[in-house]
Scaffold this motif. Structure first.
Motif, mmCIF file in Angstrom:
data_model
loop_
_atom_site.group_PDB
_atom_site.id
_atom_site.type_symbol
_atom_site.label_atom_id
_atom_site.label_comp_id
_atom_site.label_asym_id
_atom_site.label_seq_id
_atom_site.Cartn_x
_atom_site.Cartn_y
_atom_site.Cartn_z
ATOM 1 N N UNK A 79 0.832 -0.892 -0.092
ATOM 2 C CA UNK A 79 0.098 0.035 -0.012
ATOM 3 C C UNK A 79 0.828 1.215 0.244
ATOM 4 N N UNK A 80 0.417 2.068 -0.829
ATOM 5 C CA UNK A 80 1.273 3.326 -0.613
ATOM 6 C C UNK A 80 0.899 4.829 0.047
ATOM 7 N N UNK A 81 2.048 5.274 0.595
ATOM 8 C CA UNK A 81 1.736 6.361 1.976
ATOM 9 C C UNK A 81 0.557 7.032 1.427
ATOM 10 N N UNK A 82 -0.127 7.321 0.173
ATOM 11 C CA UNK A 82 -1.156 7.951 -0.190
ATOM 12 C C UNK A 82 -2.616 7.027 0.153
ATOM 13 N N UNK A 83 -2.114 6.208 0.168
ATOM 14 C CA UNK A 83 -3.495 5.213 -0.022
ATOM 15 C C UNK A 83 -3.815 5.131 2.170
ATOM 16 N N UNK A 84 -2.692 4.675 2.350
ATOM 17 C CA UNK A 84 -3.025 4.253 4.155
ATOM 18 C C UNK A 84 -2.987 6.562 4.299
ATOM 19 N N UNK A 85 -2.464 7.759 4.188
ATOM 20 C CA UNK A 85 -3.378 8.469 4.774
ATOM 21 C C UNK A 85 -5.156 8.638 4.102
ATOM 22 N N UNK A 86 -5.064 8.324 2.528
ATOM 23 C CA UNK A 86 -6.546 8.316 2.266
ATOM 24 C C UNK A 86 -7.936 6.883 3.272
ATOM 25 N N UNK A 87 -6.980 6.228 3.017
ATOM 26 C CA UNK A 87 -7.903 5.148 4.803
ATOM 27 C C UNK A 87 -9.046 6.023 5.972
ATOM 28 N N UNK A 88 -8.078 6.808 5.776
ATOM 29 C CA UNK A 88 -8.608 7.358 7.297
ATOM 30 C C UNK A 88 -9.821 7.805 6.909
ATOM 31 N N UNK A 89 -10.239 7.989 5.721
ATOM 32 C CA UNK A 89 -11.015 9.108 5.409
ATOM 33 C C UNK A 89 -12.267 7.709 5.456
ATOM 34 N N UNK A 90 -12.505 6.423 5.487
ATOM 35 C CA UNK A 90 -13.549 5.463 6.180
ATOM 36 C C UNK A 90 -13.867 5.522 6.937
ATOM 37 N N UNK A 91 -15.502 5.050 7.284
ATOM 38 C CA UNK A 91 -16.247 4.846 7.902
ATOM 39 C C UNK A 91 -16.432 4.300 9.220
#
Length: 326
Positions: A79-91
């Motif tokens: 997983x890319x760092x960007x995906x790690x950051x975006x993961x935080x947007x999930x409910x």
């Protein structure tokens, strides 16, 4: 044994792209508000078995995205760092700790309020790697063995292949969705109860279908079926320490040849997401047949079914045929 696969660069890039697209779809949703895309709860699942639970329990109230693209072997996902950051947007995030190290790290950094770790919802077990069949003779139903599998921490993560344990995980996922979206709690509870009922029925099918067989031992290239073997009183033998693209060692080949004769084994199983080379090599040298036993780590167009239940029933039929069910 954790059989490793080499994922083509294009496939890995596709998985990363999918995860980025899926997680972007959840952006802007306040955690726990049910404010995902189109007003639905945004659920990010690590791979197919977790996504299936969320879809079956959430139905129209959720939008489920998987970090692992269909057809990609999940163990080696990155997983890319960007995906790690975006993961935080999930409910809600649903994953199985220890199966995908990159996902474990990303989830730990995500800051998501509603995180469901399937490994905490049922008991994970260590399945031995010995080959002492003399000590196994006469084992009671439900006391099967898994030979050759070792994973991070020594615990086998493939719990979804046991319908009973999968049902326990389903209850935990349902409870998490109720917490994240209390306005639809009654629906989540109803859907969870229905899913658990279907899994209980599937357990009965396996129990009845594998009760009387000519053999209790099966050979597989991927040691993923320890929980299934234990649940239904079977013995799993994996081609230990062998990559799917390589041939088994002469010593292991000799051992499995003797085992096949001793235990009346007829079939060497391989899985849908890996090469069948190893299975065919062993089968050719031992006079055995080959067939598919799908660990359900992903669904593709070549899978023996469209969803978890269809593939599991295909697995049951293939086991019945290979073991000489009466």
């Amino acid at each position: 044994m954790n059989v490793r696969r080499l994922i083509p660069t294009a496939a890995l890039a596709g998985a990363v792209a999918l995860g980025a697209t899926a997680l972007t779809a959840c952006s802007g949703a306040a955690a726990g508000t049910g404010g995902g895309k189109d007003g639905k709860v945004g659920v990010t699942a690590s791979f197919y078995p977790m996504a299936f639970l969320a879809e079956q329990i959430g139905k129209d109230h959720v939008k489920v995205d998987s970090l692992t693209k269909p057809g990609v072997e999940p163990h080696d996902l990155e997983i890319t760092p960007r995906q790690t950051g975006q993961l935080g947007e999930a409910d809600v995030v649903v994953y199985l700790k220890s199966l995908q190290p990159a996902v474990d790290k990303a989830v730990a950094q995500s800051g998501v309020k509603n995180i469901v770790d399937a490994a905490t919802l049922t008991e994970l077990e260590v399945h031995g790697s010995g080959h002492d069949h003399g000590a196994e003779e006469g084992h009671a139903e439900g006391e099967g063995h898994d030979h050759g599998h070792e994973h991070e921490g020594g615990k086998d993560p493939h719990v979804w292949l046991d319908p009973v344990k999968y049902a326990e995980i389903a209850k935990g996922v349902g409870a998490a969705l109720e917490k994240a979206d209390p306005g639809h709690a009654a629906d989540y509870k109803k859907n969870t109860d229905e899913l658990v009922g279907k899994l209980t029925a599937l357990d009965t099918e396996f129990k009845d279908g594998l009760k009387n067989t000519a053999s209790r031992t099966f050979i597989t290239t991927h040691s993923a079926f320890g929980y299934l073997a234990e649940r239904y009183g079977l013995d799993q033998e994996a081609i230990a320490g062998v990559d799917p693209q390589s041939e088994p060692s002469p010593a292991r080949m000799k051992e499995l040849q003797g085992l096949a004769k001793q235990e009346n084994v007829s079939t060497v199983f391989f899985e849908a997401l890996a090469s069948d080379k190893t299975a065919k090599t062993l089968a050719a040298d031992t006079g055995l047949k080959t067939d598919v036993l799908d660990p359900l780590e992903g669904i593709t167009d070549t899978s023996q079914g469209a969803d978890y239940f269809e593939v599991m029933r295909s697995n049951l039929k293939n086991l019945q045929k290979a073991l000489g069910a009466k």
